[in-house]
Write an enzyme that holds these catalytic residues in place. Structure first.
Site, PDB file in Angstrom:
ATOM      1  N   GLY A 208      -2.372   8.171 -19.128  1.00  0.00           N
ATOM      2  CA  GLY A 208      -2.800   9.556 -18.968  1.00  0.00           C
ATOM      3  C   GLY A 208      -2.830  10.030 -17.523  1.00  0.00           C
ATOM      4  N   CYS A 334       1.899  -1.688   1.006  1.00  0.00           N
ATOM      5  CA  CYS A 334       1.465  -1.830   2.395  1.00  0.00           C
ATOM      6  C   CYS A 334       0.278  -2.778   2.482  1.00  0.00           C
ATOM      7  CB  CYS A 334       1.073  -0.478   2.974  1.00  0.00           C
ATOM      8  SG  CYS A 334       2.488   0.582   3.199  1.00  0.00           S
TER       9      CYS A 334
END
Ligand code: PLP
Length: 764
Positions: A208, A334
Site C-alpha cells: 500500500g 548508502c
C-alpha cells in the site's frame, strides 16, 4: 516547501486515504470477526475493499489476502511454493531442483528464497536470471534454464530503475511448464496492468505505501489452484489464510486509494507522467551537462529517473538536491562509510562510475504540474550552485579563492591540495585516479597554478595518478624539469609556492620510498603530510615486498624529531573520518608507536610485533587493501551531539558560542544556514565546509577552553566528524547539532501538496 521525489521508496498518504483511516479509527473501529453491529460494519468495509481490489487488479478469481505489505506477501508466496515442492518430493515425485529469480529483484525476494530454502531444508539451487544493460531479463537464458525451475520470480517493474519486465515474454517461456511464477507487483500497482489471470501468474504481492496508502498494509494475489500455505496461523482471520486481526485503518485507506484509481480523477495518466519525466530529464540535462540516464525510458515506468553525472558522487548529488529541498534517494544502498554500488546497476553491467554515482528521482501519479515545474526550477538551481562552487567543467566567471588545505577522499584514501591563497599557487599531494578531472577543474576554476604534484609513496592499494593529473593540467605547471619518482624536483632542498614552503623527510618503513612533506609558512611549521607512515589508529603496514620494516622505528623517531608530538599530521588514509591526528594522540592509542618513540621497542622487536598485527589483515570495508592494522577506536564512540532545544541556554549564556556550518559551498548557497535554522539568528556563524576544515583546525585548537563550537550540517554526520576531530585534537568544547538541520523544526519542512484538494468525506 520540500519536494518529495522518492515515491518508489514510499509515497505520502492521499488525503482520501488519510480520512478513510481516520474515520475507521474514530467511528468504524469494530473487529470484522465480531458478530455485533460494529463488527458487521467492519466486515462490510473489508469485503468492499477486497471487491474493489479485485476489480482494480482484474483478479475476479483466486485468493486475495490483506497483508502487512509486500515483504509479507513475498514470504507467503515463497513459503507456499516451497512447502508444495517439499510435499511433492515426499510423495516421491520428481521436482526440478532450481529456483530462478531476476538478478535485479528487490532484496525481499532473494532473501526470502534463501531463508525458506534453508529453513525447509530443501537445498534448491537459487539462480539469478541475468539482465541486459537495459535491465530486462535475458529471456534466452531463462528459456535455457526453465526446465530446471520449480519456481520463477520476476518483478513487474524495478524499484531502482523503473525498468518494466517483459512479462509476456516470460509468460511465453513458462507456458506449458510446471514452474510456479511469482511476480512482485509492488512498483506496478496503479501504473501497469498485470493481466494476472491471462498470464497465469501464480503469486503477486503488492504494497500500500508505494501507492499513497499508509505503511503496514498490502495485498497478496494467489491464482486459483496455486499451492498455498498460510504464513501466520492463529485466530483464523482472512478465512484462516492469514491470521491476525485485520489492520482496518490501513485497509480502509488502501480501499480509498483503489477507489481513486478506479475513479480515474486523482492520478495523472501515463502520457502526462511521461511528459513530466521529459521535463525533469531536460532540466537535469541543462543543470548537469553530461548526465546519463541509467535505464532506457522506452521500457521504464514514466515516474522513475535513475541518473549519474560524470565526476559527481551520488553523495554529492544527494546533498545538493537535499539542500534545494528535493528529496531523492541514492540509486544504491548508502552505508555510513561508503555508498555501496547498486546491485541492480551492477547486474545491468553498467560501468563502475555510473553504478557509484547513481541517484534516483521518482515521483507519483498524484503529483501536480506545478510541483514538477518547481522541481525543474530547483534542479537548474542545483546546476548553478555547482558551477558557482567550481564543481563543473565550465570555469567560474569570478574565480573563487582557494582555501589553505583542501581534502578529497575516495574510499578512505586522501588527497590534498595545499594552496597559497594570495599567490593562487598550489601543490597537490597524493592525487587519486578518480579525482583527476575534478582536481583539474578545481584548479582552473580558481585560477591557480601548480608548483608540483607529489606522492608520499608508491601506493599499494591504488595507482598514482600523478602523471595523468600532470597531463591534464600541463598548462598550470612550471616548465618541465627532472622529477624523482614521487614528483619532487630533482636536487631541490625545498619547494616554494607563494609564501608557503614544503620540505621533505625520508621515512622508509611502509615502503622504501615513503616520504613526509612538511608544510611551513612565515609562522613556522603548520602540518605534516605523512602518507601512510602514521594514520589515525594505525601505522602503515610493512609487509609488502617494497616495505622496509626494519627502518620503521628510525623513521618514526626522525618524524618526531622533525615535527614534535603536537603538529597536525595529515594521513594518506583516513578509514574512520578522523580528519587529522598528532603523534601525541596516536602514541596514546597505539602501543607500537609509543614503543618505537620511547625506545622501548628496537627495530627488530617492533618489526616482529607489527608483522604479528598485520598477519592476515582483512581488506577494508571499501574492498580495498588495508594500508595498516587499526587499533583502538580513538574516541570514535564518544557522544558529541547536542540537541537544538538544549542550545537555547547556550545562545543566551555568557560564554562565546560559534556555529560552524560544515556543508559544502554549493549546499550553503542553495540553503543558507539562516533558512535552515531561524532559531540561531544572532549567533556567531562560520561557514567552513568539511573539505577545508583542516585549514581551520589549528586556529580552533588555540581557542580558549570555554569557547563552544557547535558544528552543524544536514544530517549530523559530517558535523559529528568535525566535532570529534577537534575534541581529539584537544579542544573539548566541540559539539555537533544532533540530527542536523533535518530534525530542526522548520518553516519550510511541509511536503508539497498532492494534486487533489481534500475531498468532502471518505467513501468508506
Ligand atoms: N518489492 C519491491 C519492488 C519494492 O520496491 C519493495 C519496497 O521497497 C518491496 C518489495 C517491499 O515492500 P514492503 O515495504 O511493503 O514490504
Amino acid at each position: 516547501m520540500e519536494i518529495y521525489l522518492d515515491a518508489n521508496a514510499t509515497t505520502p498518504v492521499l488525503e482520501e486515504a488519510r480520512l478513510a483511516a481516520l474515520s475507521v479509527m474514530a467511528q468504524a473501529f469494530g473487529n470484522p470477526s465480531s458478530i455485533h453491529g460494529a463488527g458487521l460494519r467492519a466486515r462490510a468495509l473489508l469485503d468492499e475493499v477486497r471487491a474493489t481490489a479485485r476489480r482494480v487488479l482484474q483478479a475476479p478469481t483466486g485468493r486475495l489476502l490483506f497483508t502487512s505489505g509486500a515483504t509479507e506477501g513475498i514470504q507467503t508466496a515463497v513459503l507456499s511454493a516451497m512447502v508444495h515442492l517439499r510435499e511433492q518430493r515426499r510423495a516421491g515425485r520428481q521436482v526440478p531442483g532450481c529456483v530462478l529469480y531476476g538478478a535485479t529483484e528487490h532484496k525481499a525476494v532473494p532473501e526470502a528464497l534463501a531463508h525458506w530454502n534453508a529453513l525447509l531444508g530443501l537445498e534448491l539451487r537459487l539462480l539469478p536470471i541475468p539482465v541486459g544493460t537495459h535491465g530486462r531479463h535475458d529471456l534466452a537464458w531463462l528459456r535455457a534454464h526453465a526446465a530446471q525451475a520449480a519456481l520463477v520470480c520476476t518483478m513487474a517493474a524495478n524499484n531502482e530503475t523503473g525498468v518494466i519486465s517483459d512479462l509476456d515474454g516470460i509468460a511465453a517461456v513458462l507456458k506449458g511448464r510446471d514452474a510456479l511464477w511469482l511476480v512482485d507487483g509492488v512498483q506496478a500497482l496503479g501504473k501497469l496492468p498485470l493481466h494476472l489471470i491471462e498470464r497465469r501468474i501464480d503469486y503477486a504481492p503488492f504494497s500500500g505505501h508505494k501507492l499513497y496508502a499508509p505503511k503496514g498494509v498490502g495485498l497478496l494475489y494467489v491464482r486459483e489452484g496455486a499451492p498455498f500455505t498460510p504464513l501466520l496461523a492463529g485466530g483464523g482471520q482472512e478465512g484462516a489464510q492469514r491470521s491476525g486481526t485485520e489492520n482496518m485503518a490501513g485497509i480502509a485507506a488502501l480501499g480509498a486509494v483503489l477507489k481513486a484509481l478506479e475513479g480515474g480523477q486523482t492520478f495523472a495518466p501515463p502520457q502526462v507522467l511521461a511528459r513530466w519525466r521529459e521535463l525533469l530529464a531536460q532540466a537535469l540535462r541543462e543543470a548537469f551537462p553530461g548526465v546519463v540516464f541509467n535505464a532506457p525510458f522506452e521500457v521504464s515506468l514514466p515516474t522513475t529517473l535513475n541518473l549519474s553525472v560524470p565526476g559527481l558522487a551520488a553523495r554529492t548529488l544527494l546533498d545538493l538536491f537535499d539542500a534545494a529541498g528535493l528529496r531523492a534517494s541514492g540509486g544504491s544502498a548508502c552505508g555510513s562509510a561508503k555508498a555501496r554500488p547498486s546491485d541492480v546497476l551492477l547486474a545491468m553491467g553498467l560501468p563502475a562510475w555510473q553504478t557509484a554515482s547513481a541517484v534516483r528521482l521518482s515521483f507519483g501519479a498524484a503529483d501536480s504540474p506545478e510541483v514538477m515545474a518547481e522541481a525543474c526550477r530547483r534542479l537548474k538551481a542545483c546546476g548553478d550552485a555547482l558551477r558557482e562552487a567550481c564543481q563543473t567543467p565550465e570555469p567560474a566567471a569570478a574565480p573563487l579563492p582557494a582555501e589553505g588545505i583542501t581534502r578529497f577522499v575516495v574510499d578512505a584514501a586522501c588527497c590534498y591540495i595545499l594552496a597559497d591563497r594570495a599567490f593562487r599557487e598550489c601543490v597537490v599531494v597524493d592525487p587519486l585516479p578518480e579525482l583527476t578531472q575534478q582536481i583539474a577543474q578545481w584548479l582552473r576554476c580558481r585560477g591557480c597554478t601548480v608548483a608540483a604534484v607529489l606522492d608520499t609513496h608508491g601506493h599499494g592499494d591504488h595507482a598514482s595518478s600523478a602523471e595523468a593529473l600532470r597531463a591534464a593540467i600541463a598548462d598550470l605547471l612550471p616548465p618541465p624539469e627532472p622529477l624523482d619518482a614521487l614528483g619532487w624536483p630533482l636536487g631541490a632542498a625545498e619547494l616554494r609556492f607563494g609564501a608557503q614552503r614544503l620540505t621533505r623527510l625520508a621515512v622508509p618503513g611502509h615502503t622504501q620510498d615513503s616520504t613526509v612533506y612538511l608544510l611551513a609558512d612565515a609562522g613556522g611549521l603548520r602540518a605534516a603530510l605523512v602518507g601512510d607512515t602514521v594514520m589515525p589508529g594505525a601505522l602503515g603496514r610493512s609487509d609488502f615486498p617494497v616495505s622496509a620494516p626494519l627502518s620503521y622505528v628510525a623513521s618514526l623517531q626522525a618524524l618526531e624529531g622533525a615535527v614534535g608530538r603536537h603538529t597536525l599530521l595529515l594521513p594518506g588514509h583516513d578509514y574512520d573520518n578522523r580528519l587529522a591526528t598528532t603523534l601525541a594522540i596516536e602514541c596514546a592509542a597505539q602501543p607500537l608507536l609509543e614503543g618505537a618513540l620511547s625506545g622501548r621497542l628496537g627495530a627488530e622487536a617492533f618489526a616482529q610485533a607489527k608483522a604479528a598485527l598485520e598477519r592476515e589483515l582483512a581488506p577494508t570495508e571499501f574492498d580495498t587493501m588495508a594500508c595498516g592494522a587499526r587499533v583502538g577506536d580513538c574516541g570514535m564512540a564518544e557522544r558529541v551531539e547536542v540537541r537544538s532545544a538544549d542550545l537555547h541556554d547556550w545562545f543566551q549564556g555568557a560564554e562565546r558560542l560559534v556555529l560552524v556550518d560544515v556543508r559544502e559551498a554549493y549546499e550553503q548557497r542553495l540553503s543558507p544556514l539562516a533558512r535552515n535554522w531561524p532559531g540561531a539568528a544572532g549567533a556567531e556563524v562560520e561557514a567552513v565546509p568539511l573539505s577545508v576544515l583542516l585549514s581551520r583546525l589549528p586556529d580552533w585548537q588555540r581557542l580558549p577552553a570555554d569557547v563552544r563550537l557547535v558544528f552543524c550540517c544536514r544530517s549530523g554526520n559530517r558535523s559529528a566528524q568535525a566535532a570529534r576531530a577537534l575534541r581529539r585534537l584537544g579542544h573539548r568544547q566541540a559539539y555537533s547539532l544532533a540530527g542536523g538541520f533535518a530534525l530542526l523544526p522548520q518553516a519550510d519542512a511541509r511536503v508539497h501538496p498532492l494534486k487533489q484538494p481534500p475531498p468532502p468525506a471518505a467513501g468508506f
